[in-house]
Design a protein around this motif. Structure first.
Motif, mmCIF file in Angstrom:
data_model
loop_
_atom_site.group_PDB
_atom_site.id
_atom_site.type_symbol
_atom_site.label_atom_id
_atom_site.label_comp_id
_atom_site.label_asym_id
_atom_site.label_seq_id
_atom_site.Cartn_x
_atom_site.Cartn_y
_atom_site.Cartn_z
ATOM 1 N N LEU A 1 102.623 34.400 25.239
ATOM 2 C CA LEU A 1 101.283 34.946 25.033
ATOM 3 C C LEU A 1 100.556 34.170 23.937
ATOM 4 N N PRO A 2 99.293 33.851 24.145
ATOM 5 C CA PRO A 2 98.539 33.150 23.103
ATOM 6 C C PRO A 2 98.289 34.060 21.909
ATOM 7 N N GLU A 3 98.580 33.560 20.709
ATOM 8 C CA GLU A 3 98.448 34.325 19.459
ATOM 9 C C GLU A 3 99.211 35.645 19.556
ATOM 10 N N GLY A 4 100.384 35.594 20.156
ATOM 11 C CA GLY A 4 101.152 36.818 20.369
ATOM 12 C C GLY A 4 101.725 37.415 19.100
ATOM 13 N N LEU A 5 101.786 36.631 18.024
ATOM 14 C CA LEU A 5 102.293 37.171 16.760
ATOM 15 C C LEU A 5 101.458 38.364 16.306
ATOM 16 N N PHE A 6 100.146 38.306 16.559
ATOM 17 C CA PHE A 6 99.272 39.389 16.107
ATOM 18 C C PHE A 6 99.470 40.644 16.945
ATOM 19 N N ARG B 1 93.047 51.933 14.132
ATOM 20 C CA ARG B 1 91.592 51.923 14.317
ATOM 21 C C ARG B 1 90.931 50.948 13.348
ATOM 22 N N GLU B 2 91.380 50.953 12.097
ATOM 23 C CA GLU B 2 90.833 50.016 11.109
ATOM 24 C C GLU B 2 91.075 48.572 11.541
ATOM 25 N N ARG B 3 92.261 48.302 12.056
ATOM 26 C CA ARG B 3 92.602 46.929 12.443
ATOM 27 C C ARG B 3 91.794 46.463 13.652
ATOM 28 N N VAL B 4 91.588 47.351 14.620
ATOM 29 C CA VAL B 4 90.823 46.985 15.811
ATOM 30 C C VAL B 4 89.362 46.731 15.449
ATOM 31 N N GLY C 1 101.304 50.354 20.271
ATOM 32 C CA GLY C 1 101.870 51.092 19.145
ATOM 33 C C GLY C 1 101.571 52.575 19.211
ATOM 34 N N VAL C 2 100.341 52.940 19.575
ATOM 35 C CA VAL C 2 99.995 54.359 19.699
ATOM 36 C C VAL C 2 100.802 55.010 20.818
ATOM 37 N N TYR C 3 100.967 54.293 21.930
ATOM 38 C CA TYR C 3 101.753 54.837 23.041
ATOM 39 C C TYR C 3 103.210 55.064 22.617
ATOM 40 N N ILE C 4 103.767 54.094 21.883
ATOM 41 C CA ILE C 4 105.152 54.238 21.428
ATOM 42 C C ILE C 4 105.280 55.407 20.457
ATOM 43 N N SER C 5 104.315 55.537 19.545
ATOM 44 C CA SER C 5 104.379 56.625 18.570
ATOM 45 C C SER C 5 104.292 57.985 19.230
ATOM 46 N N ARG C 6 103.580 58.064 20.338
ATOM 47 C CA ARG C 6 103.448 59.349 21.025
ATOM 48 C C ARG C 6 104.712 59.726 21.792
ATOM 49 N N HIS C 7 105.427 58.726 22.319
ATOM 50 C CA HIS C 7 106.511 59.035 23.240
ATOM 51 C C HIS C 7 107.896 58.749 22.675
ATOM 52 N N LEU C 8 108.001 57.981 21.590
ATOM 53 C CA LEU C 8 109.272 57.817 20.905
ATOM 54 C C LEU C 8 109.218 58.589 19.602
ATOM 55 N N TYR C 9 110.278 58.461 18.781
ATOM 56 C CA TYR C 9 110.354 59.273 17.569
ATOM 57 C C TYR C 9 109.144 59.027 16.675
ATOM 58 N N THR D 1 95.458 41.903 19.124
ATOM 59 C CA THR D 1 95.440 43.011 18.169
ATOM 60 C C THR D 1 95.133 44.328 18.874
ATOM 61 N N ILE D 2 94.127 44.323 19.732
ATOM 62 C CA ILE D 2 93.779 45.545 20.463
ATOM 63 C C ILE D 2 94.946 45.999 21.345
ATOM 64 N N LEU D 3 95.555 45.050 22.058
ATOM 65 C CA LEU D 3 96.691 45.393 22.916
ATOM 66 C C LEU D 3 97.859 45.928 22.091
#
Length: 343
Positions: free
Chosen positions: A29-34, A55-58, A140-148, A133-135
């Motif tokens: 992925l291009p610039e995938g580090l972000f 939200r701040e980062r996006v 991250g939000v999806y993971i936070s909702r469905h994992l611990y 960054t948006i992706l």
């Protein structure tokens, strides 16, 4: 959070960061580090804080992209330092307009990285960095909702329960509070900390699609408990200087301390003490307190009844604080169903 949830949080973040970096490298992925960095930013200790950080980062990244487009497209005749300065200035102005607290820093990185390190292909770098960054924030939000993830409302309730418990103890020992000023200063600072945490509750409920019961309950608790705290602070000083209370008023004050402290102690729990007997006890106490206050405000024979009489002013202040305290305790909200648990 206890040791076990902290360990689970560290393990979750470490494993997810490792997997995201491996996926970015595998897919090229291009610039995938972000993308990986955005995921890590959102994986905070609680979901509400992660949503606010994401939200701040996006928004910061989008404003940085806009500043780069304006600066690189319009100010080609300017030297590079002037273009970088113009881009950073635009990001700062955009950040003020959007009310960002830290997102403008990310926008500044987009400007500096595009104009300084990628002057020939700045559009490729700025676009893909913003897109990754948006992706990453969405993942991250999806993971936070469905994992611990520790829910903000759960932690807020724990802190609120501790605060109201200490407030109940102050109400219970109203006549004898050691180091009164220090105690109420500490209670006020903890109240302010709870108030500053309200945006996290709102942000969490915006992504969990839950009803606004928890936020409304938290706002009402802060409102009425702040009134209780102010009344306790004033009454603790007034009762020490009040010479003698009438038997009816003394009994009403003791009942107010007992029922009020019970109400505050059970406030942070999921089961509310709202039985018919409890309502009847409050009704009887309110009637007795009103009668006792009327007797307190009656001017004794042979004394001055004007507003300049210090003793009469002190009685009126005592009566007003007792009635205000009883009203705030009676209006205390019931806890909503505990849906904000860690999972």
């Amino acid at each position: 959070m206890t040791t076990t949830p902290q360990l689970a949080l560290v393990l979750r973040n470490g494993v997810l960061l490792m997997l995201s970096l491996a996926a970015v490298d595998r897919l090229g992925l291009p610039e995938g580090l972000f993308l990986a960095l955005a995921i890590l930013v959102v994986l905070e200790a609680d979901l509400g804080g992660g949503v606010i950080a994401g939200r701040e980062r996006v928004i910061g990244s989008l404003m940085g992209l806009l500043a780069v487009v304006i600066t690189a497209g319009i100010t080609l005749i300017l030297p590079l330092p002037a273009r970088v300065f113009s881009g950073l200035l635009l990001v700062r102005l955009f950040g003020f307009a959007a009310g960002l607290s830290s997102g403008f820093i990310v926008g500044g990185h987009v400007v500096a990285g595009s104009l300084l390190h990628h002057p020939d292909n700045w559009w490729y770098y700025a676009f893909w960095r913003t897109a990754m960054t948006i992706l990453g924030v969405l993942i991250g939000v999806y993971i936070s909702r469905h994992l611990y993830s520790q829910r903000s409302v759960s932690r807020w309730r724990e802190q609120c329960c501790s605060w109201t418990g200490d407030l109940a103890d102050a109400l219970r020992h109203l006549n004898d509070i050691p180091e009164r000023e220090r105690l109420f200063l500490d209670l006020r600072e903890r109240r302010n900390a709870l108030r500053r945490s309200l945006p996290q509750l709102i942000a969490e409920q915006s992504v969990t699609r839950s009803r606004q019961d928890s936020v409304r309950w938290a706002q009402e608790v802060l409102q009425h408990c702040s009134t209780v705290m102010s009344c306790c602070r004033d009454l603790s000083a007034l009762l020490q200087h009040q010479p003698v209370l009438t038997p009816a008023l003394r009994e009403s004050v003791q009942g107010l301390q007992r029922l009020g402290s019970e109400r505050l102690t059970t406030l942070g729990q999921t089961i509310a003490m709202q039985t018919s007997a409890h309502h009847d006890a409050w009704s009887r106490l309110r009637l007795a307190l009103n009668d006792a206050v009327e007797d307190l405000l009656q001017t004794p024979a042979g004394t001055e009844s004007g507003s300049d009489n210090p003793e009469h002013q002190q009685r009126r202040l005592l009566a007003s604080r007792l009635l205000l305290l009883s009203d705030a305790l009676e209006r205390m909200p019931c806890p909503p169903p505990n849906r904000g648990v860690a999972h």
